[in-house]
Design an enzyme around this catalytic site. Structure first.
Site: not given
Length: 297
Positions: A180, A208, A210-211, A230-231
């Protein structure tokens, strides 16, 4: 109160991205100097990062498992509670600018074809974000998925193998991870903002999310500070990482301690990085190499 600008190019991103992080911070400072608030500065910084093809956001975003699909997420949030996000948006140059436009609607999040149609309605041109670098990353990801690969993508491939990719495959093509970019800003008036954008994970089914576009997961901002993470998106979302760190700031925990505590929530095998700015300082923390930049004035 002094301004603070923190930017990052993604945990595990190449360290050469630090140059782009510095340029992004400069763009944010120009936005502040032009009279903009923290939010406009965070958006300006993130848009610049989206334009660097070495980073997994905007141009250069990851291709998903079919090798053709690119679905991007982005979000922005200000300390007064304004939040806007897009998820699985396709074929736009700067998803964070579209997320900023969601602030002008009654909604918090637009997704998929609706988000792309919203962008077109507002004049965002059609743009193919695929690059040669992204195609090379995809090839390495597929190799890791097929035979273990032997590089830093092997653990991500193993996690996806556990889902038996063929069983859940939902692309048009036949079957064959994730950074990110972001920024947090405190302006001279004590206002905070966070913005983030991602091209998602190569090891992803179509659709999908993500966060990044989930409030309190990838970013959060309020009167006590701002956080960008980020991750691995699923792991960040399970812990509502950005909101957890923000709550520590609200409880009086120093930004450096809050950032370190946030990273420590994850096992070492999970790559995590955070930007944190509060009223008493700022911090950048990660458990991997993470290109970043900082401006304080």
């Amino acid at each position: 109160m002094k301004y603070v600008i923190l930017t990052h190019g993604g945990v595990t991103a190449p360290q050469s991205g630090a140059e782009s992080c510095a340029r992004a911070a400069d763009d944010a400072l120009r936005a502040l100097d032009a009279g903009g608030e923290a939010l406009s500065a965070a958006i300006a910084a993130t848009a610049r990062l989206e334009d660097d093809p070495r980073l997994n956001a905007g141009t250069g975003s990851n291709l998903r498992l079919d090798g053709r699909t690119i679905e991007m997420d982005a979000a922005v949030m200000a300390s007064d509670g304004r939040f806007g996000a897009v998820a699985c948006i396709e074929r736009v140059k700067n998803p964070v600018l579209v997320a900023a436009k969601v602030l002008e609607t009654p909604h918090l999040l637009l997704a998929g074809a609706g988000a792309t149609a919203f962008a077109r309605r507002l004049g965002f041109a059609d743009h193919d974000p695929a690059t040669d670098e992204a195609r090379e990353r995809h090839a390495r990801a597929v190799a890791a998925l097929r035979d273990g690969g032997g590089d830093d993508q092997t653990d991500d491939a193993a996690r996806f193998h556990a889902l038996t990719a063929k069983r859940f495959w939902n692309f048009d093509a036949e079957p064959i991870e994730c950074d990110t970019v972001g920024a947090v800003v405190r302006d001279a008036h004590g206002r905070f903002a966070a913005a983030a954008s991602t091209g998602g994970s190569s090891y992803s089914l179509r659709g999908r999310v993500g966060d990044v576009p989930l409030m309190g997961a990838g970013i959060y901002a309020g009167p006590h500070g701002a956080v960008a993470a980020t991750g691995v998106g699923e792991e960040i979302a399970r812990r509502l990482l950005a909101r957890a760190i923000y709550d520590w700031l609200a409880d009086g925990v120093a930004p450096a301690r809050a950032a370190q505590r946030g990273v420590a929530m994850f096992p070492e095998v999970v790559a995590i990085g955070v930007l944190v700015v509060g009223r008493s300082g700022q911090a950048i923390a990660s458990n991997r190499n993470m290109p970043s930049a900082q401006l304080v004035g």
